[in-house]
Design a protein around this motif. Structure first.
Motif, PDB file in Angstrom:
ATOM      1  N   LYS A 324       0.825  -1.207   0.000  1.00 41.93           N
ATOM      2  CA  LYS A 324       0.000   0.000   0.000  1.00 41.93           C
ATOM      3  C   LYS A 324       0.859   1.257   0.000  1.00 41.93           C
ATOM      4  O   LYS A 324       2.005   1.260   0.442  1.00 41.93           O
ATOM      5  N   TYR A 325       0.260   2.363  -0.480  1.00 43.51           N
ATOM      6  CA  TYR A 325       0.937   3.656  -0.529  1.00 43.51           C
ATOM      7  C   TYR A 325       0.523   4.502   0.677  1.00 43.51           C
ATOM      8  O   TYR A 325      -0.626   4.929   0.776  1.00 43.51           O
ATOM      9  N   TYR A 326       1.470   4.749   1.570  1.00 39.53           N
ATOM     10  CA  TYR A 326       1.226   5.574   2.758  1.00 39.53           C
ATOM     11  C   TYR A 326       1.970   6.902   2.627  1.00 39.53           C
ATOM     12  O   TYR A 326       3.050   6.957   2.026  1.00 39.53           O
ATOM     13  N   VAL A 327       1.405   7.963   3.205  1.00 41.60           N
ATOM     14  CA  VAL A 327       2.058   9.272   3.212  1.00 41.60           C
ATOM     15  C   VAL A 327       2.124   9.804   4.640  1.00 41.60           C
ATOM     16  O   VAL A 327       1.363   9.388   5.514  1.00 41.60           O
ATOM     17  N   GLY A 328       3.040  10.749   4.848  1.00 43.91           N
ATOM     18  CA  GLY A 328       3.282  11.278   6.185  1.00 43.91           C
ATOM     19  C   GLY A 328       2.481  12.526   6.487  1.00 43.91           C
ATOM     20  O   GLY A 328       3.053  13.617   6.669  1.00 43.91           O
ATOM     21  N   LEU A 329       1.167  12.397   6.555  1.00 40.86           N
ATOM     22  CA  LEU A 329       0.337  13.520   6.980  1.00 40.86           C
ATOM     23  C   LEU A 329       0.644  13.825   8.441  1.00 40.86           C
ATOM     24  O   LEU A 329       0.708  12.909   9.278  1.00 40.86           O
ATOM     25  N   SER A 411     -11.275  27.600   4.818  1.00 44.96           N
ATOM     26  CA  SER A 411     -10.263  26.838   4.080  1.00 44.96           C
ATOM     27  C   SER A 411      -9.954  25.540   4.810  1.00 44.96           C
ATOM     28  O   SER A 411     -10.138  25.414   6.022  1.00 44.96           O
ATOM     29  N   VAL A 412      -9.508  24.553   4.044  1.00 50.58           N
ATOM     30  CA  VAL A 412      -9.036  23.290   4.602  1.00 50.58           C
ATOM     31  C   VAL A 412      -7.703  22.974   3.946  1.00 50.58           C
ATOM     32  O   VAL A 412      -7.552  23.095   2.726  1.00 50.58           O
ATOM     33  N   ALA A 413      -6.721  22.598   4.744  1.00 48.56           N
ATOM     34  CA  ALA A 413      -5.398  22.279   4.209  1.00 48.56           C
ATOM     35  C   ALA A 413      -4.825  21.077   4.939  1.00 48.56           C
ATOM     36  O   ALA A 413      -5.059  20.883   6.136  1.00 48.56           O
ATOM     37  N   PHE A 414      -4.087  20.249   4.189  1.00 52.19           N
ATOM     38  CA  PHE A 414      -3.354  19.122   4.762  1.00 52.19           C
ATOM     39  C   PHE A 414      -1.910  19.556   4.998  1.00 52.19           C
ATOM     40  O   PHE A 414      -1.310  20.216   4.139  1.00 52.19           O
ATOM     41  N   GLN A 415      -1.351  19.158   6.128  1.00 52.80           N
ATOM     42  CA  GLN A 415       0.028  19.484   6.438  1.00 52.80           C
ATOM     43  C   GLN A 415       0.905  18.254   6.266  1.00 52.80           C
ATOM     44  O   GLN A 415       0.617  17.187   6.812  1.00 52.80           O
ATOM     45  N   PHE A 416       1.970  18.403   5.475  1.00 50.00           N
ATOM     46  CA  PHE A 416       2.980  17.364   5.311  1.00 50.00           C
ATOM     47  C   PHE A 416       4.295  17.973   5.766  1.00 50.00           C
ATOM     48  O   PHE A 416       4.964  18.671   5.012  1.00 50.00           O
ATOM     49  N   GLY A 417       4.636  17.723   7.015  1.00 43.89           N
ATOM     50  CA  GLY A 417       5.834  18.355   7.553  1.00 43.89           C
ATOM     51  C   GLY A 417       5.638  19.851   7.653  1.00 43.89           C
ATOM     52  O   GLY A 417       4.674  20.332   8.250  1.00 43.89           O
ATOM     53  N   ASN A 418       6.536  20.611   7.014  1.00 46.71           N
ATOM     54  CA  ASN A 418       6.463  22.075   7.121  1.00 46.71           C
ATOM     55  C   ASN A 418       5.812  22.731   5.914  1.00 46.71           C
ATOM     56  O   ASN A 418       5.914  23.940   5.732  1.00 46.71           O
TER      57      ASN A 418
END
Length: 472
Positions: A324-329, A411-418
């Motif tokens: 599976k493809y995981y991301v660092g949210l 607004s809605v935003a996803f954070q990936f690190g900085n």
């Protein structure tokens, strides 16, 4: 391009490309986003009345020439099949029902990850490009590609699936098959070759068995009780005039469930049996048109050039679910404010549970109940002057936007690190019925675990590309 070296010598990058610079530091997250209500409603009306027979046949459309890599067109389902629904409300309810089945499937797969797999049949680098379409009324998988199978090649529409590692197609003679648009594939007229049980490909199957002639049989059972069982074979696949010999795939003889319309599935998961690995080209990208769009986009294999406008984040490897493809949210913001959610909530646990998947077959993004409730409550608190409209299907936060266009919403935003991935309003305000729009997120069912899934609603529209890159 930001790259992160992962275990088992894998490099993986998840990339969002935008038509303008949308990457912002957390301090600069906008408070509101504009939703064009009229444009969204018009699109829903057009998709219900759209007749696929009224446009140029897809196979004769102009070949994609935007990239030197191998590319296929991606089609949303309504560009291929006339919707049987008379109104958008019923169409949306059908989508959400299928989507829930898809989420159940993914959760069950992850929950089984800590258990030892049994190999028994319990049911009975070159560059290439191809087009993508959306597949709406035939199950939970929404986007289709068309390519040739066999020698000489016969063209078939298959659903793309980043959650599947096996490519398969319905075959004649078929003991039990669902309805598909193309004629059944007939191996008797092709280069079909059965794989023996002792073959390496057969040994790599999660579920397999041997026939009386010692040939390999495969089986896949999905969480919605859809199944495919049949011969595991090698065949010749033709994509964008590129020919690939000896591709291991399933020839389904017993197939049931929610796959109606597609001839099968193109498996894009992380596995040596998945299609990208078999063509020695494990990097691929896709551009997803709006699910209601009547145009096509692309699925592309090969090196993808990124731009200065790219947001990049490493893919994360889950040792318990390596396909599976995981991301660092790491966080979510609403109305320009970070929500009080610890990044650990999105992390993969030592047992393999949790984490954030990116999936091409899930429509609505799911978060754990804890995360979703915080997101929803903050969104409602930040929404001023919009009349509520109760719930709709799995959506529990809806608004009546009659005679309102445009509308400013939090607004809605996803954070990936900085860095922040700012979502356009149309990527989380979903039209469901006439002038009713709902917050386009939902909670993962409590009994199914702590996984989160980024669905296609948040992947389409402004995105030019989502790139999955895995290599040595």
């Amino acid at each position: 391009m930001v790259k992160s070296k992962l275990s088992f010598m894998f490099l993986a990058i998840f990339i969002f490309l935008f038509s303008s610079v949308l990457s912002r530091t957390i301090e600069k997250i906008p408070k509101t986003s504009v939703l064009d209500v009229s444009a969204s409603i018009q699109k829903t009306l057009e998709i219900i009345s759209f007749n696929p027979n009224s446009v140029q046949p897809l196979e004769s459309q102009q070949k994609i020439t935007t990239s030197p890599s191998l590319a296929l067109k991606l089609y949303s389902r309504e560009t291929l099949y006339k919707s049987p629904f008379k109104n958008y409300r019923d169409l949306t309810l059908s989508r959400l029902q299928h989507d829930s089945a898809r989420v159940n499937f993914l959760n069950q797969k992850v929950n089984l990850a800590t258990k030892e797999n049994e190999k028994s049949l319990g049911l009975m680098a070159m560059n290439i490009e191809t087009p993508i379409t959306s597949g709406l009324n035939q199950g939970s998988l929404q986007y289709f590609v068309r390519f040739g199978i066999g020698t000489p090649p016969k063209q078939f529409y298959t659903a793309i699936d980043t959650g599947s590692t096996i490519t398969w197609i319905q075959c004649a003679p078929c003991r039990e098959c669902y309805k598909q648009t193309d004629p059944l594939f007939d191996p008797a007229t092709s280069s079909y070759k059965p794989l023996p049980c002792a073959s390496q490909q057969c040994q790599e199957l999660q579920i397999s068995a041997c026939s009386s002639s010692n040939n390999c049989l495969y089986g896949v059972e999905y969480g919605d009780n859809s199944t495919t069982v049949g011969d595991f074979i090698t065949e010749t696949l033709t994509l964008d005039n590129s020919v690939f010999n000896n591709i291991a795939m399933g020839c389904g003889r017993n197939n049931t469930g929610l796959f109606v319309g597609a001839a099968g599935i193109l498996g894009l998961g992380l596995s040596s049996l998945a299609f990208p690995s078999q063509i020695n080209n494990p990097s691929f990208s896709y551009c997803l048109v709006d699910i209601d769009s009547t145009t096509s986009s692309t699925l592309e294999f090969g090196l993808i050039a990124t731009s200065n406008d790219a947001i990049t984040t490493p893919l994360i490897r889950n040792s318990k679910r390596p396909t599976k493809y995981y991301v660092g949210l790491t966080g979510i913001s609403v109305g320009g404010q970070m929500l009080p959610i610890s990044p650990s909530v999105f992390a993969i646990s030592p047992s393999g549970s949790g984490g954030v998947l990116v999936d091409s077959g899930t429509i609505v993004t799911r978060f754990t109940p804890e995360v979703y409730n915080i997101l929803r409550d903050e969104f409602v608190n930040a929404t001023q002057g919009l009349p509520t409209a109760g719930r709709f299907g799995l959506f529990d936060t809806c608004f009546n936007l009659t005679s309102r266009t445009p509308v400013r919403v939090p607004s809605v935003a996803f954070q990936f690190g900085n860095v922040s991935l700012d979502l356009p309003a149309k990527n989380y305000m979903v039209p469901v019925d006439n002038n009713v729009f709902c917050l386009g997120f939902a909670a993962t069912p409590v009994l199914l675990g702590s996984i989160s899934i980024i669905g296609t609603v948040q992947q389409h529209l402004y995105y030019e590309s989502v790139l999955m890159s895995v290599g040595p």
